[in-house]
Design a protein around this motif. Structure first.
Motif, PDB file in Angstrom:
ATOM      1  N   PRO A  35      -9.290   1.535   4.594  1.00 57.22           N
ATOM      2  CA  PRO A  35      -9.152   2.800   5.318  1.00 57.22           C
ATOM      3  C   PRO A  35      -9.206   2.564   6.825  1.00 57.22           C
ATOM      4  O   PRO A  35      -9.872   1.641   7.304  1.00 57.22           O
ATOM      5  CB  PRO A  35     -10.355   3.618   4.831  1.00 57.22           C
ATOM      6  CG  PRO A  35     -11.333   2.624   4.330  1.00 57.22           C
ATOM      7  CD  PRO A  35     -10.541   1.448   3.849  1.00 57.22           C
ATOM      8  N   TYR A  42     -14.168   7.868   3.875  1.00 56.88           N
ATOM      9  CA  TYR A  42     -12.777   7.477   3.686  1.00 56.88           C
ATOM     10  C   TYR A  42     -12.650   6.319   2.692  1.00 56.88           C
ATOM     11  O   TYR A  42     -11.570   6.028   2.212  1.00 56.88           O
ATOM     12  CB  TYR A  42     -12.124   7.110   5.019  1.00 56.88           C
ATOM     13  CG  TYR A  42     -11.952   8.314   5.904  1.00 56.88           C
ATOM     14  CD1 TYR A  42     -10.846   9.133   5.769  1.00 56.88           C
ATOM     15  CD2 TYR A  42     -12.910   8.637   6.845  1.00 56.88           C
ATOM     16  CE1 TYR A  42     -10.696  10.266   6.565  1.00 56.88           C
ATOM     17  CE2 TYR A  42     -12.769   9.756   7.644  1.00 56.88           C
ATOM     18  CZ  TYR A  42     -11.656  10.569   7.506  1.00 56.88           C
ATOM     19  OH  TYR A  42     -11.525  11.677   8.286  1.00 56.88           O
ATOM     20  N   ALA A  43     -13.742   5.651   2.396  1.00 59.06           N
ATOM     21  CA  ALA A  43     -13.734   4.533   1.449  1.00 59.06           C
ATOM     22  C   ALA A  43     -14.141   4.967   0.046  1.00 59.06           C
ATOM     23  O   ALA A  43     -14.084   4.164  -0.882  1.00 59.06           O
ATOM     24  CB  ALA A  43     -14.682   3.440   1.943  1.00 59.06           C
TER      25      ALA A  43
END
Length: 101
Positions: A35, A42-43
Protein backbone atom coordinates in the motif's frame (compact mmCIF):
# COMPACT_ATOMS: atom_id res chain seq x y z
CA UNK A 1 3.82 -12.32 -6.25
CA UNK A 2 5.02 -14.63 -9.00
CA UNK A 3 7.74 -12.15 -9.92
CA UNK A 4 9.20 -12.74 -6.45
CA UNK A 5 9.76 -16.43 -7.13
CA UNK A 6 13.38 -17.46 -7.56
CA UNK A 7 14.72 -18.33 -10.98
CA UNK A 8 14.15 -22.09 -11.31
CA UNK A 9 17.07 -22.46 -13.71
CA UNK A 10 19.49 -20.83 -11.27
CA UNK A 11 18.09 -22.69 -8.25
CA UNK A 12 16.28 -25.88 -9.33
CA UNK A 13 15.79 -27.06 -5.72
CA UNK A 14 14.12 -23.77 -4.83
CA UNK A 15 11.50 -24.20 -7.55
CA UNK A 16 10.25 -27.45 -6.05
CA UNK A 17 10.83 -26.66 -2.38
CA UNK A 18 9.60 -23.07 -2.19
CA UNK A 19 7.42 -21.74 0.64
CA UNK A 20 5.84 -19.21 -1.75
CA UNK A 21 4.09 -22.04 -3.57
CA UNK A 22 2.08 -22.71 -0.39
CA UNK A 23 1.34 -19.08 0.51
CA UNK A 24 -2.23 -17.81 0.88
CA UNK A 25 -1.26 -14.83 -1.28
CA UNK A 26 -0.30 -16.94 -4.30
CA UNK A 27 -2.26 -15.49 -7.20
CA UNK A 28 -3.26 -12.34 -5.28
CA UNK A 29 -2.71 -8.83 -6.59
CA UNK A 30 0.79 -7.82 -5.37
CA UNK A 31 -0.29 -4.17 -5.11
CA UNK A 32 -2.46 -5.16 -2.14
CA UNK A 33 0.72 -6.03 -0.21
CA UNK A 34 2.45 -2.75 -1.01
CA UNK A 35 0.00 0.00 0.00
CA UNK A 36 1.12 3.55 -0.72
CA UNK A 37 0.25 4.75 2.77
CA UNK A 38 2.07 3.69 5.92
CA UNK A 39 -1.26 3.78 7.75
CA UNK A 40 -1.98 0.22 8.92
CA UNK A 41 -5.61 0.54 7.81
CA UNK A 42 -4.48 0.42 4.18
CA UNK A 43 -2.70 -2.90 4.82
CA UNK A 44 -5.72 -4.60 6.42
CA UNK A 45 -6.75 -6.43 3.25
CA UNK A 46 -3.28 -7.94 2.86
CA UNK A 47 -3.09 -8.78 6.56
CA UNK A 48 -6.37 -10.70 6.24
CA UNK A 49 -4.81 -12.80 3.46
CA UNK A 50 -1.82 -13.53 5.70
CA UNK A 51 -3.99 -14.56 8.65
CA UNK A 52 -3.79 -18.32 9.05
CA UNK A 53 -1.25 -18.75 6.26
CA UNK A 54 0.77 -21.90 6.84
CA UNK A 55 4.01 -20.32 5.60
CA UNK A 56 3.66 -16.93 7.33
CA UNK A 57 6.81 -17.46 9.41
CA UNK A 58 8.84 -18.41 6.31
CA UNK A 59 7.59 -15.25 4.61
CA UNK A 60 8.50 -13.13 7.64
CA UNK A 61 11.94 -14.75 7.82
CA UNK A 62 12.46 -13.93 4.16
CA UNK A 63 11.54 -10.28 4.73
CA UNK A 64 13.87 -9.97 7.72
CA UNK A 65 16.80 -11.77 6.09
CA UNK A 66 16.45 -9.69 2.93
CA UNK A 67 15.85 -6.42 4.79
CA UNK A 68 12.54 -5.80 3.01
CA UNK A 69 11.70 -2.18 3.74
CA UNK A 70 8.30 -2.10 2.07
CA UNK A 71 5.16 -4.15 1.95
CA UNK A 72 3.32 -6.65 4.09
CA UNK A 73 5.38 -9.80 4.66
CA UNK A 74 4.58 -12.61 7.06
CA UNK A 75 1.52 -10.81 8.34
CA UNK A 76 3.48 -7.73 9.41
CA UNK A 77 3.79 -4.21 8.12
CA UNK A 78 7.25 -2.62 7.82
CA UNK A 79 6.70 -0.75 11.10
CA UNK A 80 5.75 -3.99 12.88
CA UNK A 81 8.82 -5.77 11.50
CA UNK A 82 11.05 -2.89 12.62
CA UNK A 83 9.55 -3.00 16.12
CA UNK A 84 10.07 -6.76 16.30
CA UNK A 85 13.70 -6.41 15.23
CA UNK A 86 14.32 -3.60 17.75
CA UNK A 87 12.80 -5.70 20.53
CA UNK A 88 14.89 -8.71 19.54
CA UNK A 89 18.06 -6.59 19.27
CA UNK A 90 17.44 -4.85 22.60
CA UNK A 91 16.88 -8.22 24.28
CA UNK A 92 20.17 -9.53 22.90
CA UNK A 93 22.02 -6.44 24.11
CA UNK A 94 20.47 -6.71 27.58
CA UNK A 95 21.39 -10.39 27.72
CA UNK A 96 25.03 -9.66 26.82
CA UNK A 97 25.24 -6.84 29.33
CA UNK A 98 23.73 -9.02 32.05
CA UNK A 99 26.23 -11.83 31.34
CA UNK A 100 29.16 -9.40 31.53
CA UNK A 101 28.27 -8.07 34.98
Amino acid sequence: MSELLPNAEAQPEAATNNWRNEANCLGSDPDMFFPESKDRRYAEEALKVCYGCEVKEDCLDHAIKNNEKYGVWGGMTPAERDARLRTRHNGQVRSRLHRNQ
